[in-house]
Scaffold this motif. Sequence first.
Motif, PDB file in Angstrom:
ATOM      1  N   GLU A 167       0.954  -1.251  -0.010  1.00  0.00           N
ATOM      2  CA  GLU A 167      -0.062  -0.008  -0.047  1.00  0.00           C
ATOM      3  C   GLU A 167       0.779   1.322  -0.084  1.00  0.00           C
ATOM      4  O   GLU A 167       1.885   1.167   0.639  1.00  0.00           O
ATOM      5  CB  GLU A 167      -0.823   0.081   1.279  1.00  0.00           C
ATOM      6  N   ARG A 168       0.394   2.351  -0.539  1.00  0.00           N
ATOM      7  CA  ARG A 168       1.057   3.356  -0.532  1.00  0.00           C
ATOM      8  C   ARG A 168       0.250   4.816  -0.386  1.00  0.00           C
ATOM      9  O   ARG A 168       0.382   5.723  -0.820  1.00  0.00           O
ATOM     10  CB  ARG A 168       1.881   3.902  -1.938  1.00  0.00           C
ATOM     11  N   VAL A 169      -0.722   4.501   0.593  1.00  0.00           N
ATOM     12  CA  VAL A 169      -1.637   5.775   0.656  1.00  0.00           C
ATOM     13  C   VAL A 169      -1.109   6.601   1.964  1.00  0.00           C
ATOM     14  O   VAL A 169      -0.365   6.062   2.805  1.00  0.00           O
ATOM     15  CB  VAL A 169      -3.222   5.093   0.990  1.00  0.00           C
TER      16      VAL A 169
ATOM     17  N   PRO B 274      -2.172   8.995   5.142  1.00  0.00           N
ATOM     18  CA  PRO B 274      -3.182   8.768   6.179  1.00  0.00           C
ATOM     19  C   PRO B 274      -3.743  10.076   6.038  1.00  0.00           C
ATOM     20  O   PRO B 274      -2.953  11.275   5.703  1.00  0.00           O
ATOM     21  CB  PRO B 274      -2.110   8.753   7.454  1.00  0.00           C
TER      22      PRO B 274
ATOM     23  N   GLU C 251      10.536   3.970  -1.908  1.00  0.00           N
ATOM     24  CA  GLU C 251       9.831   5.340  -1.734  1.00  0.00           C
ATOM     25  C   GLU C 251       9.990   5.924  -0.633  1.00  0.00           C
ATOM     26  O   GLU C 251      10.202   7.149  -0.224  1.00  0.00           O
ATOM     27  CB  GLU C 251       8.276   5.175  -2.065  1.00  0.00           C
ATOM     28  N   ASN C 252       9.743   5.252   0.581  1.00  0.00           N
ATOM     29  CA  ASN C 252       9.844   6.029   1.937  1.00  0.00           C
ATOM     30  C   ASN C 252      11.143   6.404   2.272  1.00  0.00           C
ATOM     31  O   ASN C 252      11.413   7.377   2.860  1.00  0.00           O
ATOM     32  CB  ASN C 252       9.262   5.058   3.113  1.00  0.00           C
TER      33      ASN C 252
ATOM     34  N   ARG D 277      11.993   9.671   0.663  1.00  0.00           N
ATOM     35  CA  ARG D 277      11.487  10.711   1.417  1.00  0.00           C
ATOM     36  C   ARG D 277      12.261  11.049   2.763  1.00  0.00           C
ATOM     37  O   ARG D 277      12.711  12.179   2.985  1.00  0.00           O
ATOM     38  CB  ARG D 277      10.039  10.497   1.567  1.00  0.00           C
TER      39      ARG D 277
ATOM     40  N   ILE E 126      14.087  14.559   3.810  1.00  0.00           N
ATOM     41  CA  ILE E 126      13.923  15.307   4.801  1.00  0.00           C
ATOM     42  C   ILE E 126      15.250  15.509   5.572  1.00  0.00           C
ATOM     43  O   ILE E 126      15.467  16.488   6.201  1.00  0.00           O
ATOM     44  CB  ILE E 126      12.841  14.385   5.669  1.00  0.00           C
TER      45      ILE E 126
ATOM     46  N   GLN F 218      11.238  20.465   3.820  1.00  0.00           N
ATOM     47  CA  GLN F 218      11.099  21.239   5.049  1.00  0.00           C
ATOM     48  C   GLN F 218      11.617  20.534   6.380  1.00  0.00           C
ATOM     49  O   GLN F 218      11.440  19.384   6.719  1.00  0.00           O
ATOM     50  CB  GLN F 218       9.601  21.552   5.658  1.00  0.00           C
TER      51      GLN F 218
ATOM     52  N   GLY G 238      12.237  20.052  10.235  1.00  0.00           N
ATOM     53  CA  GLY G 238      11.332  20.141  11.561  1.00  0.00           C
ATOM     54  C   GLY G 238      11.904  19.434  12.841  1.00  0.00           C
ATOM     55  O   GLY G 238      13.110  19.313  12.889  1.00  0.00           O
TER      56      GLY G 238
ATOM     57  N   VAL H 233      11.325  12.988  12.352  1.00  0.00           N
ATOM     58  CA  VAL H 233      10.266  12.552  11.454  1.00  0.00           C
ATOM     59  C   VAL H 233       9.532  11.308  12.028  1.00  0.00           C
ATOM     60  O   VAL H 233       9.953  10.443  12.931  1.00  0.00           O
ATOM     61  CB  VAL H 233      11.140  11.640  10.313  1.00  0.00           C
TER      62      VAL H 233
ATOM     63  N   CYS I 142       5.592   5.021   9.147  1.00  0.00           N
ATOM     64  CA  CYS I 142       6.078   4.411   7.845  1.00  0.00           C
ATOM     65  C   CYS I 142       7.806   4.842   7.513  1.00  0.00           C
ATOM     66  O   CYS I 142       8.521   4.075   7.473  1.00  0.00           O
ATOM     67  CB  CYS I 142       5.228   4.811   6.764  1.00  0.00           C
TER      68      CYS I 142
ATOM     69  N   ASP J  84      10.408   2.083   7.793  1.00  0.00           N
ATOM     70  CA  ASP J  84      10.865   1.364   6.600  1.00  0.00           C
ATOM     71  C   ASP J  84      12.162   1.593   5.995  1.00  0.00           C
ATOM     72  O   ASP J  84      12.598   0.262   5.585  1.00  0.00           O
ATOM     73  CB  ASP J  84       9.853   1.917   5.260  1.00  0.00           C
TER      74      ASP J  84
ATOM     75  N   LYS K  56       2.057  14.917  12.224  1.00  0.00           N
ATOM     76  CA  LYS K  56       2.119  15.667  11.299  1.00  0.00           C
ATOM     77  C   LYS K  56       1.075  16.824  11.250  1.00  0.00           C
ATOM     78  O   LYS K  56       0.286  16.514  12.091  1.00  0.00           O
ATOM     79  CB  LYS K  56       2.381  15.044   9.735  1.00  0.00           C
TER      80      LYS K  56
ATOM     81  N   ARG L 223       9.296  24.539  12.755  1.00  0.00           N
ATOM     82  CA  ARG L 223       8.796  24.425  11.493  1.00  0.00           C
ATOM     83  C   ARG L 223       8.703  25.252  10.774  1.00  0.00           C
ATOM     84  O   ARG L 223       7.832  25.329   9.560  1.00  0.00           O
ATOM     85  CB  ARG L 223       7.084  23.943  11.737  1.00  0.00           C
TER      86      ARG L 223
ATOM     87  N   PRO M 154       6.014  20.617   0.595  1.00  0.00           N
ATOM     88  CA  PRO M 154       6.782  19.339   1.179  1.00  0.00           C
ATOM     89  C   PRO M 154       6.266  18.113   0.420  1.00  0.00           C
ATOM     90  O   PRO M 154       5.381  17.883  -0.388  1.00  0.00           O
ATOM     91  CB  PRO M 154       6.105  19.298   2.565  1.00  0.00           C
TER      92      PRO M 154
HETATM   93  N1  SAJ Z   1       7.868  15.591   7.194  1.00  0.00           N
HETATM   94  C1  SAJ Z   1       9.101  16.630   7.368  1.00  0.00           C
HETATM   95  N2  SAJ Z   1       9.324  17.740   6.313  1.00  0.00           N
HETATM   96  C2  SAJ Z   1       8.738  17.345   5.287  1.00  0.00           C
HETATM   97  C3  SAJ Z   1       7.859  16.364   4.793  1.00  0.00           C
HETATM   98  C4  SAJ Z   1       7.462  15.696   6.027  1.00  0.00           C
HETATM   99  O1  SAJ Z   1       9.706  16.851   8.517  1.00  0.00           O
HETATM  100  O2  SAJ Z   1       9.102  18.345   4.228  1.00  0.00           O
HETATM  101  C5  SAJ Z   1       7.544  14.809   8.409  1.00  0.00           C
HETATM  102  C6  SAJ Z   1       6.281  14.956   8.640  1.00  0.00           C
HETATM  103  O3  SAJ Z   1       6.003  15.934   9.865  1.00  0.00           O
HETATM  104  C7  SAJ Z   1       6.217  13.559   9.459  1.00  0.00           C
HETATM  105  C8  SAJ Z   1       6.840  12.719   8.729  1.00  0.00           C
HETATM  106  O4  SAJ Z   1       7.796  13.514   7.877  1.00  0.00           O
HETATM  107  O5  SAJ Z   1       6.737  13.806  10.901  1.00  0.00           O
HETATM  108  C9  SAJ Z   1       6.158  11.788   7.701  1.00  0.00           C
HETATM  109  O6  SAJ Z   1       5.007  12.551   6.970  1.00  0.00           O
HETATM  110  P1  SAJ Z   1       4.896  12.177   5.337  1.00  0.00           P
HETATM  111  O7  SAJ Z   1       3.683  12.990   5.307  1.00  0.00           O
HETATM  112  O8  SAJ Z   1       6.183  12.572   4.725  1.00  0.00           O
HETATM  113  O9  SAJ Z   1       4.474  10.810   5.177  1.00  0.00           O
HETATM  114  P2  SAJ Z   1       3.589   9.651   6.087  1.00  0.00           P
HETATM  115  O10 SAJ Z   1       4.348   8.953   6.927  1.00  0.00           O
HETATM  116  O11 SAJ Z   1       2.274  10.234   6.488  1.00  0.00           O
HETATM  117  O12 SAJ Z   1       3.154   8.636   4.706  1.00  0.00           O
HETATM  118  C10 SAJ Z   1       4.234   8.071   3.815  1.00  0.00           C
HETATM  119  C11 SAJ Z   1       3.836   8.377   2.540  1.00  0.00           C
HETATM  120  N3  SAJ Z   1       5.093   8.075   1.647  1.00  0.00           N
HETATM  121  C12 SAJ Z   1       5.580   9.079   0.772  1.00  0.00           C
HETATM  122  O13 SAJ Z   1       5.088  10.089   0.447  1.00  0.00           O
HETATM  123  C13 SAJ Z   1       6.973   8.645   0.134  1.00  0.00           C
HETATM  124  C14 SAJ Z   1       2.817   7.629   2.239  1.00  0.00           C
HETATM  125  O14 SAJ Z   1       2.720   7.687   0.773  1.00  0.00           O
HETATM  126  C15 SAJ Z   1       2.847   6.049   2.355  1.00  0.00           C
HETATM  127  O15 SAJ Z   1       1.852   5.335   1.995  1.00  0.00           O
HETATM  128  C16 SAJ Z   1       3.057   6.062   3.814  1.00  0.00           C
HETATM  129  O16 SAJ Z   1       4.126   6.591   4.167  1.00  0.00           O
HETATM  130  C17 SAJ Z   1       3.120   4.474   4.183  1.00  0.00           C
HETATM  131  O17 SAJ Z   1       2.216   3.971   4.727  1.00  0.00           O
HETATM  132  O18 SAJ Z   1       4.322   3.989   4.104  1.00  0.00           O
END
Ligand code: SAJ
Length: 423
Positions: A160-162, A164, A216-217, A220, A224, A258, A260, A263, A267, A271, A324, A412, A423
Amino acid sequence: MSPLQMPSVAVIGLGYIGLPTAAVLASAGAKVVGVDVKQSTVDAVNAGELPFVEPDLGTVLAGAVSMGTLVATTVVPRSDAYIIAVPTPFGESHVPDLSHVTTAARDIAARLEGGELVILESTSPPGATELVARTVLDERADLTDEPGRPNSVYFAHCPERVLPGRIIIELRTNDRIIGSLNGDAGERARDLYQLFCEGEMLLTDARTAELAKLTENAYRDVNIAFANELSVIADQLDVDVWELIELSNHHPRVNILQPGPGVGGHCIAVDPWFIVSAAPESSRMIRSAREINDAKPQYVLDKVVPRARRYKEPRIAVLGLAFKPDIDDLRESPAMLIADRLAGLVPEGDIMAVEPHIEELPHVLAAHGNVRLTHFEDAMRAADIVLLLVDHTIFKNADPSTLTEGVIVDTRGAWRAVPAATP
Ligand code: SAJ
């Protein structure tokens, strides 16, 4: 497909992914049985009630339950297809713990007759789908993974890649990676997901699918970490990191994320360790990114605690506990970690935790005795120090200069005039 041709599907694990998947499959007409070890979850689902908050899921769930296409139980039933969506946490030294997956595989094995499809959806380290197949076949010597026989079982990995907060819409529209382990398992899984998903179906082998999700994760997380490392460097050199990133992002091929306080979530902070654990010698950047992001909460504390100690009884407003913005999810939240450690490091302080999305202070914070859940305005009025940890819209829309005369630590960049990068 006519209702008579609709497959029966058992979804094992009714958490943040399993329940929405069961609900959208059932609302597409499949005969779905959701399975969970928790009786309270099973009861809630059978009553058409949500065990957790997620936009639009309530309506889809209630519809499927009232149509009779979704029921929940604690026992794995006999089905045409099985979807495993159980937790895959990591244990000691960040090694993945697949015990929930193998338990589910054994429960499924007991029900198989030959011809079924078993899909692993849980985020998993490379080789986990093979482990599911091995576990099933070890239990059942009368079955095989050799395709085309009446006693063949088919295995696939469909991560899954959705996101929340957008689960229902993304389940229906995101492209799906489908990794086949044997025979036409991929095509069979594709036909199942096409019942509710309009996204592209990307067929590959199981190992590539496993690693793609982790990639993917990790991608990201690394990005970050770059922003978080930059924020520490900019601090040292007395440069405003938010302006620095904003200016750099004007370059057509630069898009820095961004910084913060760290993290969070279940996920991105987890991951990448699955990749490190599978190839420890080669995952140097991925491991460093994890370490950089995990070090950020302590960096924030090192900024705040000395300032707090200048007061006899410091009043500290901690803005945000969620992982978040604009959600109520506190799982693996760096803000929670910081609030918890702060309460211990400044025992004489009055820690005013502001989290508009929850009604009760989490037990771990309440246990300190010096933390209280406080309204935003009250906390801002009373605070000597304001520590912004989550950029909830309600905080961003406030003007801090009119609200407090104390010290502001904005992790932030929520109160900067310069607009941030996407972001
Ligand atoms: N964050 C930062 N700076 C940023 C972006 C995010 O500090 O610029 C932090 C957020 O505050 C948070 C954390 O990263 O603490 C993760 O938040 P997120 O919105 O990046 O991701 P998740 O954990 O809600 O969801 C991710 C997604 N994966 C990607 O974008 C590659 C989602 O698509 C996946 O399905 C999910 O993980 C999962 O279930 O694996």
